[in-house]
Design an enzyme around this catalytic site. Structure first.
Site, PDB file in Angstrom:
ATOM      1  NE  ARG A   1      -2.120   1.989   3.323  1.00 13.30           N
ATOM      2  CZ  ARG A   1      -2.013   1.636   4.604  1.00 13.30           C
ATOM      3  NH1 ARG A   1      -2.610   0.542   5.039  1.00 13.30           N
ATOM      4  NH2 ARG A   1      -1.304   2.354   5.454  1.00 13.30           N
TER       5      ARG A   1
ATOM      6  CD  GLU B   1       3.930   4.913   6.139  1.00  7.45           C
ATOM      7  OE1 GLU B   1       5.014   4.829   6.724  1.00  7.45           O
ATOM      8  OE2 GLU B   1       2.837   4.721   6.703  1.00  7.45           O
TER       9      GLU B   1
ATOM     10  CG  ASN C   1       2.572   1.204   4.574  1.00  8.35           C
ATOM     11  OD1 ASN C   1       3.069   1.422   5.658  1.00  8.35           O
ATOM     12  ND2 ASN C   1       1.864   2.121   3.922  1.00  8.35           N
TER      13      ASN C   1
ATOM     14  CB  SER D   1      -3.958  -2.225   8.333  1.00  6.69           C
ATOM     15  OG  SER D   1      -3.654  -0.857   8.199  1.00  6.69           O
TER      16      SER D   1
ATOM     17  CE  LYS E   1       7.919   5.491   7.821  1.00  3.46           C
ATOM     18  NZ  LYS E   1       7.521   4.175   8.349  1.00  3.46           N
TER      19      LYS E   1
ATOM     20  CE  LYS F   1       6.660  10.100   7.602  1.00  3.30           C
ATOM     21  NZ  LYS F   1       6.066   9.464   6.411  1.00  3.30           N
TER      22      LYS F   1
ATOM     23  CD  GLU G   1       5.946   0.429   7.868  1.00  4.67           C
ATOM     24  OE1 GLU G   1       4.918   1.093   7.636  1.00  4.67           O
ATOM     25  OE2 GLU G   1       7.009   0.611   7.265  1.00  4.67           O
ATOM     26  N   GLY G   2       3.176   1.707  11.493  1.00  2.57           N
ATOM     27  CA  GLY G   2       2.093   1.971  12.434  1.00  2.57           C
ATOM     28  C   GLY G   2       2.034   3.437  12.827  1.00  2.57           C
TER      29      GLY G   2
ATOM     30  NE  ARG H   1      -4.726   5.569   6.343  1.00  2.00           N
ATOM     31  CZ  ARG H   1      -3.457   5.209   6.502  1.00  2.00           C
ATOM     32  NH1 ARG H   1      -3.070   4.671   7.645  1.00  2.00           N
ATOM     33  NH2 ARG H   1      -2.568   5.387   5.553  1.00  2.00           N
TER      34      ARG H   1
END
Length: 494
Positions: free
Chosen positions: A180, A196, A198, A203, A327, A381, A385-386, A468
């Site tokens: 993603r 970013e 992923n 998710s 990253k 950063k 992740e998350g 989102r």
């Protein structure tokens, strides 16, 4: 705060028409309509409360029709969520997660889809297969991945596993990626910039798909009243497309292994490389966890990760795919002339590079100095992740000053990124049946499915999306971590 329906006038510029008539009375709020009042107590996205400092919508003078439409929409949305499984555990219910079917609440959602220009939507879709291919190409360059030795302790452990796979010349003939790529529209440059990429535990394909259908359903019912067309919400098949990619990976694995060695022991690898769990040969390993240091509380978890990597099972992601999503690799790929190391097509390279935001390592003293002087223009950063991990503003400045004093490996645990400034708009948000309105910004994630068996590319396409939306005053954007709500796309000609 103004009524949620003012969002329709302000953001979507819709026209509210009177629905009453001899055969159609004005809709009345149902007796169990959601409460439109402030609730006390600490709030977060997964709770049934509006956030602190944000007032739930109250109907203003002369807005009886709007209030009735609003109540009807919120109620319909909550019922739709319950019927179609658009639900999450309620953190305020102590029995949630311990008793099946108890302690569920509708997922935090926007009441209406977010406007998004069609041109940028097409650009994001076009980038998905390019990033899929880039991940695969980079994953095959072990030396490049190992060049990033100056990293945090957690990523260093991942690199150790990768190095062991290189030492035994471990080949991943069948490679599966469920990725993603996340973007925001930058108002300063009027461009789509990547936040970013992923490659592990991407998710919300399930809930994201459902939100798109929720909004289509609402606009089918209320579109004429709101001046919105349900057909402008793109179909979202993320869940089914990811499931299809996993199934096809399973099929490829079993087609390639027509004869399997006798199972010798549980939890061990057979001589032919097969991994056995509960008496069954494992074809595909999907990592829902494993991207955070918290997922490895002891050496046992690291041994399990190594065991899976050593097996012939298809890993989603493999250790090399996992590392491509860090990253640090994202920052390395943004450097001049690095993409050319992996891709030949100049047009594809230009398209990818156009989406890159500014990315720098902390050994760039000039950039670090600029970030300390103007911290609001940057994001710090960490290599994980998350949501809930990024550092902004005064905290960014203080952290950089501290890291400069410590020097050494502390600097390698972070990267600096250009801060993206999207336009904010008033949006009606619904949490726990409570509708409230606030200024928000949105982040678009495009899923990408990739499956390759040696030289044959079996799947490489965009595989749905995730939208989102968060209150613009919030720096973080994770839904599960309590900073955002789920949304969908409403395509515009702007």
């Amino acid at each position: 705060m103004s009524s949620c329906l003012s969002h329709c006038r302000h953001h979507h510029q819709v026209r509210l028409h009177r629905r009453a008539g001899p055969d159609r009375p004005l809709p009345a709020a149902a007796s169990f309509a959601p409460p439109l009042r402030r609730r006390a107590g600490r709030a977060h996205v997964m709770s049934a409360e509006a956030p602190p400092g944000v007032a739930p919508a109250e109907p203003g003078p002369g807005t009886a029709t709007q209030a009735a439409v609003l109540s009807e929409m919120v109620e319909d949305a909550a019922v739709w969520c319950a019927v179609h499984g658009l639900v999450v555990g309620d953190r305020d219910n102590t029995r949630s997660g311990t008793v099946p079917g108890v302690g569920l609440v509708h997922a935090p959602v926007s009441l209406l889809p977010a406007r998004f220009p069609t041109s940028f939507w097409k650009q994001a879709l076009e980038l998905a297969p390019l990033f899929n291919e880039l991940v695969d190409r980079v994953s095959l360059d072990g030396e490049f991945l190992q060049e990033t030795k100056q990293v945090d302790d957690f990523t260093a452990r991942l690199l150790e596993i990768h190095e062991k796979m290189m030492a035994i010349d471990k080949k991943e003939d069948i490679r599966l990626g469920l990725h993603r790529s996340d973007y925001m529209l930058d108002s300063e440059t009027n461009s789509l910039l990547q936040i970013e990429l992923n490659t592990v535990s991407t998710s919300f394909p399930g809930l994201g798909s459902l939100v798109s259908e929720l909004h289509r359903n609402l606009l089918i019912q209320y579109g004429k009243v709101l001046g919105l067309d349900s057909e402008r919400i793109p179909r979202n098949w993320a869940a089914s497309q990811f499931a299809d990619a996993l199934a096809r990976a399973w099929s490829e694995y079993n087609n390639d292994r027509k004869t399997l060695a006798q199972v010798e022991a549980e939890g061990k690898i057979n001589p032919d490389g097969t991994l056995v769990v509960d008496g069954r040969i494992v074809s595909v390993v999907y990592f829902r966890a494993g991207y955070s240091p918290n997922d490895y509380p002891s050496e046992a978890e690291w041994k399990a990760r190594l065991l899976m990597e050593e097996s012939s099972a298809i890993k989603c992601p493999s250790i090399s795919y996992h590392l491509v999503g860090t990253k640090k690799i994202q920052q390395e790929l943004a450097k001049p002339n690095v993409l050319e190391r992996f891709l030949d097509n100049k047009e594809d390279i230009a398209k990818l590079r156009k989406s890159f935001a500014g990315l720098w390592s902390l050994d760039n003293e000039e950039i670090v100095k600029s970030a300390i002087e103007k911290p609001d223009l940057f994001v710090l950063k960490p290599q994980r992740e998350g949501g809930g991990n990024n550092i902004y503003g005064h905290d960014l400045r203080d952290t950089l000053v501290k890291l400069q004093k410590e020097q050494g490996e502390s600097l390698a645990a972070y990267i600096l990124m250009q801060r993206i400034f999207p336009k904010a708009s008033l949006t009606p948000l619904v949490r726990g049946g409570v509708c409230f309105e606030d200024l928000t910004i949105s982040e678009l994630g495009i899923y990408g499915g990739y499956l390759r068996n040696k030289d044959k590319v079996i799947v490489n396409n965009p595989s749905g999306y995730l939208m989102r939306t968060k209150v613009s005053s919030s720096n973080e954007g994770g839904v599960a971590t309590g900073f955002a709500v789920l949304d969908s796309v409403y395509l515009t000609d702007e």
